[in-house]
Design an enzyme around this catalytic site. Structure first.
Site, PDB file in Angstrom:
ATOM      1  NE  ARG A  93      -0.381   0.384   4.988  1.00  0.00           N
ATOM      2  CZ  ARG A  93       0.536   1.202   5.469  1.00  0.00           C
ATOM      3  NH1 ARG A  93       0.928   2.256   4.749  1.00  0.00           N
ATOM      4  NH2 ARG A  93       1.076   1.002   6.648  1.00  0.00           N
ATOM      5  N   GLY A  95       1.971   5.027   1.659  1.00  0.00           N
ATOM      6  CA  GLY A  95       2.041   5.582   2.995  1.00  0.00           C
ATOM      7  C   GLY A  95       3.209   5.077   3.831  1.00  0.00           C
ATOM      8  CB  THR A  98      -0.235   2.225  10.550  1.00  0.00           C
ATOM      9  OG1 THR A  98      -1.233   2.504  11.555  1.00  0.00           O
ATOM     10  CG2 THR A  98      -0.646   0.991   9.774  1.00  0.00           C
ATOM     11  CB  SER A 160      -4.909   4.353   9.749  1.00  0.00           C
ATOM     12  OG  SER A 160      -4.917   2.976  10.082  1.00  0.00           O
ATOM     13  N   GLY A 173      -7.433  -1.552   3.055  1.00  0.00           N
ATOM     14  CA  GLY A 173      -8.686  -0.946   3.494  1.00  0.00           C
ATOM     15  C   GLY A 173      -8.508  -0.004   4.655  1.00  0.00           C
ATOM     16  CB  ALA A 175      -6.881  -0.208  10.861  1.00  0.00           C
ATOM     17  CB  CYS A 191      -0.087   7.721   9.240  1.00  0.00           C
ATOM     18  SG  CYS A 191      -1.272   6.446   9.734  1.00  0.00           S
TER      19      CYS A 191
END
Length: 237
Positions: A93, A95, A98, A160, A173, A175, A191
């Protein structure tokens, strides 16, 4: 300091000719999978997406994970402030870093965006609104932020988001922190944001159980998809 978009797409255009769009998309199948290993789940998402056909049913997976840090494609190592025994998994993903752990609802959306006439920004807004509406049911005011995807209560992050888009289909997706040990967040810049406060449902007086909140979140996500699709219906000739 590098800011976190938390989005990753390989496709610059996620629209398709009307002829390939289902006139009445089937609702996603909801799977509640319990506490599952992160790597195994990620591998399953990739396999599911790679094997999709135009007729493959969309799915939403509701899970929890054992303690795991995930680092996105743009992740910078300095955002892990203090190494711990919690594994760090580099994933696909967008970013930064996290944390996932028990007591957090993770909803993985495996959707054909063309089928729902969605672009990435619209999907992000839909996911954020699904969380905002869950919290509103318990009298908690929350909002998204244009500069930092996710859901916030005042200045504290409670949910997030992160996505991967491949050939017009998404996985990963959101969280939502419910009732978990938040200490591991203190070992990272969540993040990619230094000093970002993190909160959770139980700290805000929400005592509903995980099952109830999972069901509400899934219902809100599906309702959001239905509403969005209806808003995109072409006028009848």
């Amino acid at each position: 300091m590098k800011r976190d978009s938390e989005l990753k797409t390989e496709d610059s255009k996620l629209t398709a000719p009307h002829s390939v769009l289902s006139p009445h998309p089937s609702l996603p199948v909801i799977h509640t999978l319990g506490l599952v290993d992160y790597q195994t789940t990620w591998d399953a998402m990739k396999q599911y997406t790679a094997g999709r056909t135009p007729d493959t049913r969309d799915e939403i997976w509701l899970v929890q994970h054992p303690p795991t840090y995930t680092q996105g494609l743009a992740g910078l190592p300095e955002h892990l402030l203090n190494p711990t025994d919690i594994p760090v998994v580099r994933i696909d993903r967008g970013g930064q870093i996290t944390y996932h752990g028990p007591g957090q609802i993770v909803a993985y959306l495996l959707l054909d965006l063309r089928r729902w006439r969605l672009n990435v920004r619209e999907l992000v807004s839909l996911m954020e609104q699904a969380v905002v509406d869950v919290l509103a049911e318990y009298g908690v005011a929350a909002q998204g932020r244009a500069d930092a995807p996710g859901v916030y209560v005042d200045d504290a992050k409670i949910a997030s988001l992160g996505l991967k888009i491949k050939h017009g289909c998404c996985y990963h997706g959101l969280a939502l922190n419910v009732d978990m040990n938040l200490t591991p967040f203190s070992q990272i810049n969540p993040c990619g944001y230094q000093g970002l406060r993190v909160t959770q449902c139980v700290e805000l007086g929400i005592t509903a159980g995980m099952g109830e909140l999972q069901a509400q979140l899934a219902q809100n996500l599906i309702h959001g998809l239905q509403q969005h699709y209806a808003s995109k219906q072409l006028p009848q000739e």
